[in-house]
Each structure stands twice: as C-alpha cells, then as structure tokens.
Design a protein around this motif. Structure first.
Motif: not given
Length: 356
Positions: A317-326
């Motif tokens: 899962v990647t949240d593009h706003r904060i560059g967080l990938t899990i």
C-alpha cells in the motif's frame, strides 16, 4: 516564553470561566448549550494541565536557584541537580505545549460521514468499494467506534456502486478526514481468465457530522419524501414506506436512507447526512471566494484526487501524499490502518508547525 505564558493563562482563565458557567442553573437546564460549553472546556483540558505542570517546574527552578546560593556544599550540589533535571523537563514540556497549541479544526472531534463510490474499472471498482467499506468498518471496530449505514446501492457483481455510513466516536472525523480522494487498486480480478493485473478505482468522501445548533438548514429548502425501501436491510423494509429521501433544493444534493428500523430513524439519519453535505459545500464555496488554496501535501480533499494505491500482487500500500509505503496490504485492508493514519496526522502537524 512570556507570550506563551500569557496565552496559556488566557486559556486557563477561559477554562475556569466555562466551569463556572456549567454550574449555572440556566445553562444546566439547557442540554444543547451545556453540551456546547462542555465540549469547549474539554478541548482546553490538555493545555490547562500542561500549564499547571509548567508552573510546577518554574516553582521548582525558582526554589533551586535560591538554594544554590547556600554555603553548604551538599545543598549547592543538590540544587544543581534540581536545576538540571527541571530545566530538561521544562524544555521537553515546552515542545509538547507548542504542539498542543497548534490550531485545531473544530470539527476534528465530530463523528464522520463517509461516502464510497465504485469508479473506474466497472465491476472491479464496485468490488473494491466494498473492500474499502469493510476496511473502515474493521478499523472502527478496533478503536471502539460504531458504524451506522445511511445508504447502500449494491452492485450485482458484488460490492457497491455507492455506500454511505456514519462513523460514531471521539475524533472519528479528525482521524479519517484525509481518506477523502481516489483510491486505486491493482490486482487480478476474479473474472480475468488470463491472469492480467487490472487497475480500478473507488472514490471516498469524508465529511464531519454537523450539529443542528452549529448549522441549521432552512426547512423551505428541503424536500422530504417517504417511499418503500428496496434491497437488503431486513424483511420489514419491504412492507412499509420506511425509506426517506431528503433533497436540498438550492444545491440539488440528496440523501436516501432506508436501513433504519423505522421511518423516524431514517429521517433523523438522512437529516444528519444532508446537513453535513450542505455544510461542506457551503464551506467549499466560502473558501473559494476567499481564494483559500491549500499547499498542503495532504491535498484538497477532493474526491477525484489520487491519494493511495493498493497493489495486491506485491502486498503493498502506498500513500502518495506522504510517500509512505507499507508492504502489509493484507493487514491494512483488515482494518489495521494505524500506521497510515498516524503518518497523515504527523504530516498535518508538521505543516501547521511550519505555518503552511
């Protein structure tokens, strides 16, 4: 430091005044006013408690600085340790107070109203909308929130073309507000015979529940009709005209609610939902008129804005706003969203501290 103390003193004075007002018989006999004042006082509690602790450190330092003047060597050494310890504690507390005093969205503590729609990808988009709905329900369960369905439009292939629901609990809106936007899924659909990965989307819109005393709708602007409910929701829905549709005539916005146990329940829920929709639209128009633009990484909260990708083949899962990938997609869709929500709230805090 002086300006900070003055600000904290004003907050403490307001907190104490609210305490006196809540004891007033006129306020006590007015549940709505009492609730409003109690909510304001509760929002100040953290700052007031921090201020009391800060004053305790200041008193300890004042006393230690007096003792260090003593001629007794042991007393002087003890005073030095006291100064060192309380100075460090004071600096740590000041950093926390800076965060506590960050302006908060007054709606953060409210319940949240979430609307999910299947978008690009046809059947797969609708199925993904159902997956997102279950993800939020499971997350709500882990934190002790309640979920109440407002409206559902089930898709023949599974999932929903539309599902809207209320999440009831402390800070429900504050924690979920950044879920608004376009969610993208990459996976092999069940109907895909050649094993090709497809990309589909579902959109999420999160709005705060707004109390009637905070935003009142003109009854003349509303068209309310009852009808026979259809689809899932219990046998009773097919026997009575229990479904309620509310249309806000000036904007054309509408809400249909049929999953309550009675027409009265459905009407109350529909009114909450339409109030939230109209309030959000009014705020959007006001912000546009003021030329308020968000430079935030977290985006505008627009339904069409791509915010997150769920890649099933890579369990990512990647949240593009904060560059967080899990790389634990299975955990995320099972409702364990804490890391994502914490990251989004940390970014909000960072932006407010930097004045963005």
């Amino acid at each position: 430091m002086d300006a900070l103390v003055i600000r904290l003193q004003k907050i403490e004075d307001r907190y104490n005044l609210l305490g006196e007002m809540l004891m007033d018989e006129k306020i006590y006999s007015n549940p709505k006013e009492m609730g409003k004042l109690a909510k304001e006082q509760s929002s100040l509690t953290q700052a007031v408690e921090a201020f009391k602790t800060l004053k305790g450190y200041e008193d300890a330092l004042t006393e230690a600085y007096e003792l260090i003047k003593d001629t007794d060597h042991d007393i002087k050494e003890m005073a030095k340790l006291e100064i060192e310890e309380n100075t460090q504690l004071k600096e740590e507390l000041l950093a926390k107070i800076e965060i506590i005093l960050i302006p908060k969205d007054p709606m953060d503590d409210n319940n949240a109203i979430i609307e999910i729609r299947g978008a690009a990808g046809g059947d797969e988009g609708n199925i993904f909308a159902g997956d997102l709905y279950r993800m939020y329900c499971k997350y709500a369960e882990t934190v002790g929130w309640k979920v109440e369905i407002i409206e559902t439009m089930e898709a023949e292939s599974g999932g929903f073309t539309l599902v809207s629901f209320m999440v009831k609990g402390n800070r429900a809106y504050g924690d979920l507000k950044f879920e608004s936007g376009s969610h993208r899924v990459q996976r092999v659909p069940k109907t895909e015979t050649q094993g090709r990965i497809h990309t589909s989307t579902a959109t999420v819109l999160v709005e705060p529940e707004v109390e009637e005393e905070d935003f009142e709708l003109d009854p003349k602007d509303l068209e309310i009709e009852t009808m026979r409910a259809s689809g899932a929701g219990g046998q009773h829905v097919n026997k009575t005209d229990s479904a309620v549709r509310v249309v806000h005539l000036p904007t054309g916005m509408q809400v249909k609610c049929q999953d309550g146990r009675s027409q009265l329940d459905n009407r109350a829920t529909a009114m909450k939902a339409i109030r939230a929709k109209v309030f959000a639209e009014k705020k959007r128009i006001e912000d546009a008129a003021k030329e308020v633009t968000r430079k935030s990484k977290l985006g505008s909260g627009d339904r069409a804005e791509k915010i997150r990708t769920y890649n099933y083949p890579q369990n990512r899962v990647t949240d593009h706003r904060i560059g967080l990938t899990i790389t634990q997609l299975d955990r995320i869709v099972d409702g364990k969203m804490d890391d994502i929500i914490a990251g989004l709230l940390a970014q909000e805090q960072k932006e407010k501290l930097s004045g963005e």
